[in-house]
Write a protein that holds these residues in place. Structure first.
Motif, mmCIF file in Angstrom:
data_model
loop_
_atom_site.group_PDB
_atom_site.id
_atom_site.type_symbol
_atom_site.label_atom_id
_atom_site.label_comp_id
_atom_site.label_asym_id
_atom_site.label_seq_id
_atom_site.Cartn_x
_atom_site.Cartn_y
_atom_site.Cartn_z
ATOM 1 N N SER A 82 6.500 13.134 -3.013
ATOM 2 C CA SER A 82 5.334 12.589 -3.713
ATOM 3 C C SER A 82 4.919 11.276 -3.048
ATOM 4 N N LYS A 83 3.717 10.840 -3.378
ATOM 5 C CA LYS A 83 3.168 9.660 -2.716
ATOM 6 C C LYS A 83 3.896 8.398 -3.183
ATOM 7 N N LEU A 84 4.309 7.572 -2.243
ATOM 8 C CA LEU A 84 4.990 6.327 -2.599
ATOM 9 C C LEU A 84 3.998 5.334 -3.190
ATOM 10 N N LYS A 85 4.485 4.547 -4.151
ATOM 11 C CA LYS A 85 3.684 3.455 -4.697
ATOM 12 C C LYS A 85 3.869 2.223 -3.828
ATOM 13 N N VAL A 86 2.839 1.408 -3.744
ATOM 14 C CA VAL A 86 2.915 0.133 -3.043
ATOM 15 C C VAL A 86 2.493 -0.946 -4.024
ATOM 16 N N ARG A 87 3.329 -1.954 -4.185
ATOM 17 C CA ARG A 87 2.995 -3.008 -5.136
ATOM 18 C C ARG A 87 3.581 -4.339 -4.645
#
Length: 247
Positions: free
Chosen positions: A222-227
């Motif tokens: 799944s798409k990684l989150k960036v924060r």
DNA sequence: TATAATGTTTGAAC
DNA sequence: AGTTCAAACATTAT
């Protein structure tokens, strides 16, 4: 530059032990002349700090984001922050250049070389680190970057260790169960060692990065989150499915 | 080509 | 007076 990079530099410079500084220059504002005529007694590091220890004075070097060093091979058209010219066994002089580093002279008697906090040290104290994690109310992402607790961990190692231990970067440090926290500490050490080994072999680090600067989770795709997480506001990559949030 | 980043220190602003 | 935050440092990969 993270701990492994500094560790490698320490190893590369230790052959200069026993040689004397006979010339100094550079645009650093430190009192360079204090190093003139001094014998290099030892080269040491704690986390991201490098120490060149001379008789009566020590040079602390921090490489920050863009710091570098060179030997006998200056960057063309650049004034180094500091040049130390060593005489090595009466042979050809050895020129050691530092660029874009933050430099400080410190009193060797006040030098704290306690490496029980350094993730790459044999003396790293995992139990002490566990106690720190359990008594800290900050977000774990910030705690891992705290050099008083995990010397040598930088933003890359932080990202990778959190992923390997399956811990969400915004977890509250004290709420992480003991066994998970222990695993996170182990993974921090493990990845730091992988980082160092790759550096030693001159291999690109990119190949071993599972989440840092990546788009998809290597486990579930799944798409990684960036924060920009925590007080440090450092760029953090994570998988919402695979990394558990402890609150 | 412009942007962002393996990081810390300093000092102003609140 | 304690904290928060931007600036400074100045290179290199994308």
């Amino acid at each position: 530059m993270e701990g492994p990079g500094v560790q490698l530099i320490k190893e590369k410079l230790s052959y200069l032990k026993g040689s004397f500084v006979f010339e100094v220059s550079g645009n650093s504002k430190i009192d360079k002349e204090k190093l003139l005529g001094k014998e290099l007694l030892s080269v040491d590091s704690v986390g991201k700090q490098l120490f060149l220890i001379f008789e009566g004075v020590a040079l602390r070097v921090h490489f920050g984001m863009y710091g570098s060093f060179r030997i006998n091979n200056p960057k063309p058209d650049k004034v180094p922050r500091l040049l130390l010219r060593f005489n090595k066994d009466g042979k050809r002089p050895v020129d050691l250049y530092f660029y874009n580093t933050s430099l400080r002279l410190v009193d060797p008697r006040e030098l704290n070389l306690d490496n029980s906090v350094d993730v790459l040290s044999e003396n790293f104290d995992r139990e002490k680190a566990l106690e720190k994690i359990k008594s800290d109310e900050r977000v774990i992402s910030d705690v891992l970057l705290d050099q008083e607790i995990f010397a040598g961990i930088g933003n890359i190692i932080k990202n990778e260790a959190l992923f390997l231990a399956k811990v969400h970067p915004e977890s509250i440090s004290s709420k992480i169960p003991d066994d998970v926290a222990r695993d996170l500490i182990d993974k921090s050490v493990y990845f730091s060692q992988v980082f160092l080994e790759h550096r030693k072999k001159g291999w690109p680090l990119k190949k071993v990065l599972l989440v840092y600067n990546r788009k998809f989770c290597p486990l579930c795709d799944s798409k990684l989150k960036v924060r920009y997480v925590g007080k440090s506001r450092r760029k953090t990559f994570f998988c919402e499915k695979c990394q558990r949030l402890y609150l």
